[in-house]
Design an enzyme around this catalytic site. Structure first.
Site, PDB file in Angstrom:
ATOM      1  N   ASN A   1       0.833  -1.210   0.000  1.00 48.22           N
ATOM      2  CA  ASN A   1       0.000   0.000   0.000  1.00 48.22           C
ATOM      3  C   ASN A   1       0.869   1.262   0.000  1.00 48.22           C
ATOM      4  O   ASN A   1       2.085   1.193  -0.178  1.00 48.22           O
ATOM      5  CB  ASN A   1      -0.959  -0.038   1.207  1.00 48.22           C
ATOM      6  CG  ASN A   1      -0.204  -0.003   2.534  1.00 48.22           C
ATOM      7  OD1 ASN A   1       0.981   0.342   2.589  1.00 48.22           O
ATOM      8  ND2 ASN A   1      -0.889  -0.370   3.602  1.00 48.22           N
TER       9      ASN A   1
ATOM     10  N   SER B   1      -3.191  -1.110 -11.506  1.00 48.78           N
ATOM     11  CA  SER B   1      -3.017  -2.061 -12.595  1.00 48.78           C
ATOM     12  C   SER B   1      -3.774  -1.589 -13.845  1.00 48.78           C
ATOM     13  O   SER B   1      -4.762  -0.860 -13.753  1.00 48.78           O
ATOM     14  CB  SER B   1      -3.550  -3.414 -12.127  1.00 48.78           C
ATOM     15  OG  SER B   1      -3.075  -4.436 -12.944  1.00 48.78           O
TER      16      SER B   1
ATOM     17  N   GLN C   1      -9.296  -6.885 -15.098  1.00 47.47           N
ATOM     18  CA  GLN C   1      -8.420  -5.817 -14.599  1.00 47.47           C
ATOM     19  C   GLN C   1      -9.195  -4.896 -13.662  1.00 47.47           C
ATOM     20  O   GLN C   1      -8.718  -4.539 -12.579  1.00 47.47           O
ATOM     21  CB  GLN C   1      -7.881  -5.000 -15.788  1.00 47.47           C
ATOM     22  CG  GLN C   1      -6.613  -4.259 -15.498  1.00 47.47           C
ATOM     23  CD  GLN C   1      -5.569  -5.185 -14.924  1.00 47.47           C
ATOM     24  OE1 GLN C   1      -5.059  -4.920 -13.847  1.00 47.47           O
ATOM     25  NE2 GLN C   1      -5.268  -6.293 -15.569  1.00 47.47           N
TER      26      GLN C   1
ATOM     27  N   HIS D   1      -9.636  -5.505  -9.850  1.00 46.08           N
ATOM     28  CA  HIS D   1      -8.535  -5.350  -8.883  1.00 46.08           C
ATOM     29  C   HIS D   1      -8.823  -4.222  -7.896  1.00 46.08           C
ATOM     30  O   HIS D   1      -8.746  -4.394  -6.700  1.00 46.08           O
ATOM     31  CB  HIS D   1      -7.212  -5.069  -9.594  1.00 46.08           C
ATOM     32  CG  HIS D   1      -6.480  -6.306  -9.967  1.00 46.08           C
ATOM     33  ND1 HIS D   1      -6.043  -7.210  -9.037  1.00 46.08           N
ATOM     34  CD2 HIS D   1      -6.103  -6.813 -11.168  1.00 46.08           C
ATOM     35  CE1 HIS D   1      -5.431  -8.219  -9.643  1.00 46.08           C
ATOM     36  NE2 HIS D   1      -5.460  -8.005 -10.935  1.00 46.08           N
TER      37      HIS D   1
ATOM     38  N   GLU E   1       0.692  -1.707 -18.876  1.00 43.97           N
ATOM     39  CA  GLU E   1       1.234  -2.826 -18.110  1.00 43.97           C
ATOM     40  C   GLU E   1       0.925  -4.152 -18.829  1.00 43.97           C
ATOM     41  O   GLU E   1       1.814  -4.943 -19.102  1.00 43.97           O
ATOM     42  CB  GLU E   1       0.604  -2.811 -16.713  1.00 43.97           C
ATOM     43  CG  GLU E   1       1.090  -3.907 -15.804  1.00 43.97           C
ATOM     44  CD  GLU E   1       0.263  -3.995 -14.516  1.00 43.97           C
ATOM     45  OE1 GLU E   1      -0.822  -3.387 -14.456  1.00 43.97           O
ATOM     46  OE2 GLU E   1       0.703  -4.693 -13.583  1.00 43.97           O
ATOM     47  N   HIS E   2      -0.372  -4.372 -19.135  1.00 43.57           N
ATOM     48  CA  HIS E   2      -0.805  -5.567 -19.861  1.00 43.57           C
ATOM     49  C   HIS E   2      -1.372  -5.144 -21.205  1.00 43.57           C
ATOM     50  O   HIS E   2      -2.241  -4.271 -21.250  1.00 43.57           O
ATOM     51  CB  HIS E   2      -1.926  -6.299 -19.113  1.00 43.57           C
ATOM     52  CG  HIS E   2      -1.586  -6.674 -17.700  1.00 43.57           C
ATOM     53  ND1 HIS E   2      -1.982  -5.927 -16.619  1.00 43.57           N
ATOM     54  CD2 HIS E   2      -0.891  -7.733 -17.194  1.00 43.57           C
ATOM     55  CE1 HIS E   2      -1.545  -6.510 -15.502  1.00 43.57           C
ATOM     56  NE2 HIS E   2      -0.882  -7.599 -15.817  1.00 43.57           N
TER      57      HIS E   2
ATOM     58  N   ASP F   1      -1.263 -14.037 -15.580  1.00 44.32           N
ATOM     59  CA  ASP F   1      -1.212 -13.646 -14.168  1.00 44.32           C
ATOM     60  C   ASP F   1      -0.838 -14.818 -13.273  1.00 44.32           C
ATOM     61  O   ASP F   1      -0.222 -14.644 -12.225  1.00 44.32           O
ATOM     62  CB  ASP F   1      -2.580 -13.125 -13.708  1.00 44.32           C
ATOM     63  CG  ASP F   1      -2.847 -11.721 -14.206  1.00 44.32           C
ATOM     64  OD1 ASP F   1      -1.888 -11.053 -14.646  1.00 44.32           O
ATOM     65  OD2 ASP F   1      -4.015 -11.288 -14.166  1.00 44.32           O
TER      66      ASP F   1
ATOM     67  N   GLU G   1      42.015  15.663 -18.471  1.00 45.07           N
ATOM     68  CA  GLU G   1      41.029  15.899 -17.411  1.00 45.07           C
ATOM     69  C   GLU G   1      41.670  16.452 -16.142  1.00 45.07           C
ATOM     70  O   GLU G   1      40.977  16.653 -15.138  1.00 45.07           O
ATOM     71  CB  GLU G   1      40.293  14.582 -17.093  1.00 45.07           C
ATOM     72  CG  GLU G   1      39.419  14.091 -18.237  1.00 45.07           C
ATOM     73  CD  GLU G   1      38.594  12.832 -17.889  1.00 45.07           C
ATOM     74  OE1 GLU G   1      38.812  12.256 -16.808  1.00 45.07           O
ATOM     75  OE2 GLU G   1      37.743  12.453 -18.709  1.00 45.07           O
TER      76      GLU G   1
ATOM     77  N   HIS H   1      45.908   9.457 -12.214  1.00 45.13           N
ATOM     78  CA  HIS H   1      45.439   8.466 -13.179  1.00 45.13           C
ATOM     79  C   HIS H   1      46.474   8.279 -14.290  1.00 45.13           C
ATOM     80  O   HIS H   1      46.775   7.160 -14.707  1.00 45.13           O
ATOM     81  CB  HIS H   1      44.123   8.920 -13.818  1.00 45.13           C
ATOM     82  CG  HIS H   1      42.928   8.794 -12.919  1.00 45.13           C
ATOM     83  ND1 HIS H   1      42.756   9.537 -11.790  1.00 45.13           N
ATOM     84  CD2 HIS H   1      41.826   7.995 -13.008  1.00 45.13           C
ATOM     85  CE1 HIS H   1      41.590   9.213 -11.220  1.00 45.13           C
ATOM     86  NE2 HIS H   1      41.016   8.275 -11.935  1.00 45.13           N
TER      87      HIS H   1
END
Lengths: 438, 438
Positions: free
Chosen positions: A223, A246, A268, A271, A336-337, A370, A424, A429
């Site tokens: 949540n 979703s 869907q 949900h 998403e789907h 799913d 640089e 280095h």
């Protein structure tokens, strides 16, 4: 009480389309400042007081008291007992699903998750070593959205990656345990499980307490408190994406039985009220037929109140000029789907650039994906499929570059490195490279 | 003024080791609340006012004024002119480095970044489609830490992934441009470039303005404002990791010339005062020799003030019981750069679980990897190598699951899906699966 599911009817040919479309899609992930503050306090408290703080919050928020946190650990025997207590049909379904999910993720690991290397002409070795994370935490929601399938989808890729310790947390409000969730943890091979949840569980996993081990990454849905906590501990531990509501988008050419499409939209919408179901189709008569099936089937659905509100508030049936335009709009949504409910899905698939999962053909209902087709059901939401991917074995692996420069290689590489390093202003280095020159 | 570089001398055999070691490693990523608030304000302002806000902040923070944002775009001709203006040696070094980085990342894409699929017995197709992001933003720091090598390391993997649009932002305080940075953008094939920076540049890329296009992901290092801004826009766009101070850990068996190791420690320490350089070695006499080389070489280093402070405040020379223990301690640190300065590096490599990049053998100085060996120099810092990876082609790709269930497959999958869906109380899911049963 009678419910009505009236998704918006839009047409791309209408002058108002862009405006109406934008309004339908609008969803803000903005979090509540009060939640943010409470979560910050909980995290700080768990970091400071460990087990004691987790126990207090669990008593306060979940109505579940215990003398110590160890008492909230579920033993392996208890997980197994939950599995054994299920009807045979459910046990077999869990094992069937777990097996298919495992086979798919093993193929994924083989295709994209193995170490590799090569040597170039001068004998220099270059590559990457791919290794599993040491320990991960899986958050499983409790209460009304307690989904055993989510246990499988989070734990199995971690297992396939080779993660030796998988720690599950699942809140059990008032101590009520969901046997299917516990059984799924048994089937998926979870290492340890605790009946804690909320921001306090995320904190326990991220910082570690005397009883809950610190993990390297936390995945799984939750949540607003859980999402906020995950975002806050990101960087100290890895996290998967923060999930929004979703979504399903159905691209239909009008050849699928309209009742199938109506039920896919329901699956869907059921949900939650914020879920989004959209149909894109170039055939107005077919869209009418789907709406008729929605009206006919809705009264039969136990979750009809949620479905009606979700479809009416956030759903849309969109008439497009042709399937090409439908594909283009789908790419703007990055769903998403994405169901390609067409007689010729392979004609459209190459046009689809952004989606969490693409379901090809009328037989491929989202619900099969799913639960048990094999691919993961944890997918990027809210348009994040533009830049992110389904949960996978790769989320439980990390890579280390491997470099072994030969003496000969150090001569050519050293000269170039020194030129760039001096450019640089990093003389250390440059000198380190030059010291390896003969 | 004389500088002294006195890294802490620790020994794992000391009773106080765990305490001293923890203290040395401690670094907090906590951000300043005042910075957080200012960044939140800047983001909101750019989201609301677009170009005008970006122009104002650029004038205020960078001392660079322009009539409109288009005037702050660098043309391709200007990038090319910067390249042409360089001495031949620098042009060749940039092209050599770019070529090697490209070859390495092409191998990476081939090994781990291609689409894959398989069909199971009943004809069901499963797999993943791997596709490039549409448009990415690359943040390149300006001012004292303006590194052309970072342009190559961010832009080339994006290019290899197939990203069609790469938008670079680089602040140019008071309008001063760094020819090497512009030349690197030319060599790396950056699509567009703007001389803007700070939180306002991150905001412009994340939200888009009239002039700056909205991107899907933002990568690249920056100061505290940039890091805070990236963290805030995460979720709306993708980001790479938030980088902490740079680190090197050298595992030495005492066979490498000690001056090489001393210079390798310098090459990290010279980055900034918070950088961390650590040597782990089972040979006390060798550690003494490295300290003598540190003392001898320090006065020659132009950045000696930074090196001395970094080594004294955060560096450590740690005597271990043996190489095995050194490897175990390295795993606890999970360093960004890990040099295995040993005659037999392949003996130790399998023991090393967590590191951004592993440099094998005495010839493989970190600086070769920083510039031109091929692998990416954008690496996980602050122990995040436990769960994250070097920047790579995979950061500029995303995956979509592909599922095509055959009519036969729908029969077996449908029954299992229905059992599990009813178990979760999701009847729409169950019915959608059942409708596909014969």
């Amino acid at each position: 009480m009678e419910f009505v599911a009236a998704p918006a009817r839009l047409s791309t040919a209408d002058a108002a389309f862009e405006h109406d479309f934008a309004q339908r899609l609008h969803w803000s992930a903005d979090t509540d400042a009060a939640i943010e503050q409470r979560v910050a306090d909980i995290l700080a408290d768990v970091q400071a007081r460990g087990d004691a703080a987790v126990l207090e919050y669990t008593a306060r928020f979940d109505g579940l008291s215990a003398d110590n946190l160890a008492a909230l650990e579920l033993s392996k025997d208890e997980l197994k007992a939950a599995f054994d207590s299920l009807p045979a049909q459910q046990r077999e379904a869990l094992e069937f699903a777990a097996r298919r999910v495992r086979v798919y993720h093993e193929a994924q690991k083989k295709a994209n998750g193995e170490s590799w290397s090569y040597r170039d002409e001068d004998g220099t070795l270059l590559g990457q070593k791919v290794t599993p994370l040491d320990r991960v935490g899986i958050y499983v929601p409790g209460g009304k959205a307690a989904y055993p399938s989510s246990v499988l989808m989070n734990a199995i890729p971690a297992h396939v990656a080779g993660v030796p310790e998988i720690i599950m947390v699942v809140p059990t409000p008032k101590g009520e345990k969901n046997a299917l969730v516990l059984a799924a943890a048994y089937v998926a091979g979870v290492t340890r499980a605790f009946t804690i949840g909320g921001a306090q569980a995320v904190a326990a996993l991220a910082y570690g307490t005397a009883t809950v081990p610190k993990v390297d990454k936390i995945t799984g849905p939750g949540n607003a408190y859980v999402a906020s906590a995950k975002k806050r501990v990101f960087g100290m531990v890895g996290i998967d994406m923060i999930a929004g509501p979703s979504e399903i988008l159905v691209l239909a050419d009008g050849t699928t039985p309209p009742e199938w499409v109506a039920m896919d939209l329901f699956s869907q919408a059921e949900h939650d009220e914020l879920a989004q179901s959209i149909l894109l189709c170039p055939d107005a008569a077919y869209i009418d037929a789907v709406q008729r099936e929605i009206d006919r089937l809705l009264p039969e659905m136990p979750r009809k109140a949620i479905i009606a509100k979700s479809l009416t508030d956030r759903g849309a049936l969109i008439l497009t000029r042709d399937m090409e335009e439908a594909c283009a709009i789908s790419n703007r949504i990055a769903p998403e789907h994405l169901e390609v409910s067409s007689r010729d899905p392979h004609k459209w698939e190459p046009l689809l650039k952004h989606a969490g999962a693409i379901f090809l053909g009328a037989y491929t209902s989202e619900s099969l994906g799913d639960y048990c087709a094999g691919p993961n059901h944890v997918l990027p939401t809210s348009g994040t499929a533009r830049f992110s991917s389904p949960l996978g074995v790769y989320d439980f692996q990390k890579r280390s570059s491997i470099i072994e420069v030969s003496e000969a290689g150090a001569q050519t590489l050293g000269k170039t490195a020194a030129v760039l390093a001096y450019g640089e202003g990093l003389q250390g280095h440059a000198r380190a490279a030059e010291m390896r020159l003969k």
